[in-house]
Write an enzyme that holds these catalytic residues in place. Structure first.
Site, PDB file in Angstrom:
ATOM      1  N   HIS A 268      -6.429   2.529  -3.261  1.00  0.00           N
ATOM      2  CA  HIS A 268      -5.491   1.479  -2.983  1.00  0.00           C
ATOM      3  C   HIS A 268      -4.948   0.272  -3.296  1.00  0.00           C
ATOM      4  CE1 HIS A 268      -7.655  -1.352  -0.385  1.00  0.00           C
ATOM      5  NE2 HIS A 268      -9.173  -1.186  -1.537  1.00  0.00           N
TER       6      HIS A 268
ATOM      7  N   CYS B 225       0.891  -0.969   0.253  1.00  0.00           N
ATOM      8  CA  CYS B 225       0.087  -0.004  -0.136  1.00  0.00           C
ATOM      9  C   CYS B 225       0.880   1.131  -0.207  1.00  0.00           C
ATOM     10  CB  CYS B 225      -0.747   0.034   1.304  1.00  0.00           C
ATOM     11  SG  CYS B 225       0.102   0.389   2.751  1.00  0.00           S
TER      12      CYS B 225
ATOM     13  N   HIS C  58      -2.499   1.425   7.279  1.00  0.00           N
ATOM     14  CA  HIS C  58      -2.695   0.943   6.189  1.00  0.00           C
ATOM     15  C   HIS C  58      -3.596   2.161   5.204  1.00  0.00           C
ATOM     16  CE1 HIS C  58      -3.752  -1.234   2.233  1.00  0.00           C
ATOM     17  NE2 HIS C  58      -5.462  -0.474   2.726  1.00  0.00           N
TER      18      HIS C  58
END
Length: 429
Positions: free
Chosen positions: A400, A339, A388
């Site tokens: 993402h 990510c 994240h």
């Protein structure tokens, strides 16, 4: 309302619209917890979806409850993949489940129903065989199938590619390759491989020049027509199309990963976006007026530094080009991203430097009450604190690199993300 707020509101609508054609896929980042019979959790739904894609979960609907049916599907999957058959989804089962999370062949020991009888000429979700591979190859040639390789399995990516082609042909967008759709695909492929050339016009013999009187002045040289630029539009194949796509890509309007010489649905949509952005009639057809405006914009772009809004435009375009890129732990290239590596890459292409980890990004950015397009959104997933992150694209959506999905779009309103949301922050550039 100041100009900055107005610009961001306009951008929010524009960029969210650019992603509507992309389907939302699984939300949960599988791996946060061990799953076994009796658990009721959102991750169970994602587990069932993965098992369903791989041909082991046969129920029509997925749920959040891990019951006997789910346990049997897990055990069948474990047996087929040489794992300990205990019906519990732990580290090794997760790892095997997340391999090739997109477009893969179904397991050999669990054959899926193949294509419909040849008389119906219909291919659809879960069909298999050489006919599926040929379909993917044709759609890839036409610019609709964007996965990095073709297979003999008709999965969600093939369904979406067929749906896009059907839309471009004004057919009912079912995602099922019926006889009509297959026929149209074959005709489109044939037309692209062998474009019809207009018949040559015979050149009339030039008349013999009359001998002018001695006192007359010589006749002026013939002038070429001023407007010699031919129009470019849907269905055309020409080198000029490749040049057009390259120019639109540099301006941030053409986001497809590959440059081709075919003017298809993606090129038409890019032209329409450019026309709309610069107050031209939105026709999707490239005329001399459109090309002149592009030249004007290119000159302006070369003479002035990028504004923050232009950087945001390009960041979102960079993200769009990478849709479907697989998740790779510690990955920082288009071969695979985690990510933070994904965010670092799409901003880095525009000269914006971000730290390497999500926690560092959290500390290096400015908190905002509500996210605007281009802001980062942060979540607490597998560990305490920010672990994240993605980039907000408007309409409660963000793009993402998910561990079970690769680069994808998700919705902030989904329960999984709401439960883990920490807040949004702005990059100062």
């Amino acid at each position: 309302m100041d100009n900055t707020v107005v610009k961001r509101l306009v951008m929010t609508s524009a960029f969210a619209g650019a992603f509507f054609a992309v389907p939302l896929v699984g939300e949960a980042a599988l791996g946060d917890m061990t799953l076994k019979q009796g658990i009721n959790h959102n991750d169970v739904k994602q587990l069932q979806s993965l098992l369903k894609e791989k041909g082991f979960f046969k129920e029509q609907q997925t749920t959040t409850y891990f019951g006997p049916v789910t346990k049997k599907a897990v055990m069948d999957f474990q047996k087929a993949n040489g794992l300990v058959v205990d019906g519990i989804v732990g580290k090794q089962t997760y790892k095997k489940l997340l391999e090739k999370s997109f477009q893969e062949a179904p397991p050999k020991k669990q054959p899926v129903q193949t294509v419909a009888p040849s008389s119906s000429k219909e291919l659809k979700l879960h069909s298999t065989g050489q006919a599926v591979m040929k379909l993917q190859q044709d759609l890839k040639f036409l610019g609709f199938f964007t996965y990095y390789k073709t297979t003999d399995y008709y999965g969600t990516i093939t369904t979406e590619a067929v749906r896009k082609f059907q839309n471009s042909q004004k057919l009912k967008a079912t995602g099922v390759a019926d006889a009509t759709t297959l026929d149209r695909i074959q005709k489109a492929v044939a037309a692209k491989k062998n474009p019809v050339q207009p018949p040559a016009q015979p050149t009339p013999a030039p008349p013999k020049p009359a001998t002018p009187p001695a006192s007359s002045k010589p006749a002026p040289a013939p002038q070429l027509p001023q407007n010699t630029v031919k129009e470019l539009k849907f269905g055309m194949t020409a080198p000029e199309v490749k040049q057009l796509q390259t120019r639109l890509k540099n301006l941030g309007f053409f986001t497809y990963p590959m440059i081709t010489d075919y003017f298809g649905a993606v090129t038409e949509e890019s032209v329409e976006k450019f026309q709309k952005a610069y107050g031209l009639p939105v026709t999707g057809i490239v005329t001399k007026t459109v090309l002149d405006k592009m030249t004007e914009v290119e000159k302006q772009k070369g003479e002035t530094p990028k504004t923050s809004d232009q950087i945001t435009i390009n960041v979102i375009a960079n993200a769009a080009e990478l849709m479907g890129t697989p998740y790779v732990w510690a990955g920082t290239t288009p071969q695979g991203f985690d990510c933070s590596g994904f965010l670092q890459y799409i901003f880095g292409k525009e000269g914006v430097s971000l730290p390497r980890t999500v926690a560092q990004m959290w500390n290096a950015t400015t908190p905002v009450k509500e996210p605007a397009v281009g802001d980062l959104v942060f979540f607490e997933t597998y560990t305490t604190g920010p672990s994240h992150a993605g980039v907000y694209i408007g309409n409660d959506q963000f793009v993402h690199a998910g561990s079970s999905t690769g680069v994808t779009i998700s919705n902030l309103n989904y329960a999984y993300w709401q439960d883990r949301y920490l807040g949004s922050k702005r990059i100062n550039y």
